[in-house]
Write a protein that holds these residues in place. Sequence first.
Motif, mmCIF file in Angstrom:
data_model
loop_
_atom_site.group_PDB
_atom_site.id
_atom_site.type_symbol
_atom_site.label_atom_id
_atom_site.label_comp_id
_atom_site.label_asym_id
_atom_site.label_seq_id
_atom_site.Cartn_x
_atom_site.Cartn_y
_atom_site.Cartn_z
ATOM 1 N N GLN A 36 -0.943 -1.493 3.983
ATOM 2 C CA GLN A 36 -0.692 -0.384 4.983
ATOM 3 C C GLN A 36 -2.347 -0.052 5.173
ATOM 4 O OE1 GLN A 36 1.805 1.236 6.444
ATOM 5 N NE2 GLN A 36 3.110 -0.638 5.282
ATOM 6 N N ARG A 70 3.699 8.331 7.132
ATOM 7 C CA ARG A 70 3.918 7.182 6.447
ATOM 8 C C ARG A 70 3.736 6.924 5.185
ATOM 9 N NH1 ARG A 70 0.898 3.927 9.700
ATOM 10 N NH2 ARG A 70 -0.803 3.468 7.988
ATOM 11 N N HIS A 101 7.012 7.147 2.381
ATOM 12 C CA HIS A 101 7.161 6.216 1.111
ATOM 13 C C HIS A 101 7.335 7.080 -0.235
ATOM 14 C CE1 HIS A 101 6.663 2.204 -0.565
ATOM 15 N NE2 HIS A 101 5.648 2.852 -1.321
#
Length: 129
Positions: free
Chosen positions: A50, A88, A92
């Motif tokens: 990421q 994000r 997660h």
Amino acid sequence: MPFLIKHIDQIAREKQRDVLYVDFDRELYPDYDYTNWQIRQDLINWLDEQDISYQFCAGMASEYSFESYHGQLYLDVIYDENDPVYQRLSRHLEDEQGKPKIKGVLFFYCPLDMTMQNKHHDEPGFWEN
């Protein structure tokens, strides 16, 4: 090989902002060894995929106790619920109620004002004295 790492509160004071980090529930996994724990390595791999920067860190510094490093990671993401990178990361690590999604992975927010309680640790010679 030994290495030097910073406490999360020191990182916050250097960045002059709130910070995020992950710790790992060693009570849940009595045989926890951060160097070989696959869940931690999977998280590191995900962070790399990421392009989320991280660094090894210790928890909050204390003048009254000492603890060896056990795998904590400072996450170089600004705490802003509108920031797509934070969103994000949060999705997660946490479910909709803010509970950990990954068993044993604890996601923490460390506000700058709390870390300022330890600002005297930054004075030259503090730890040597």
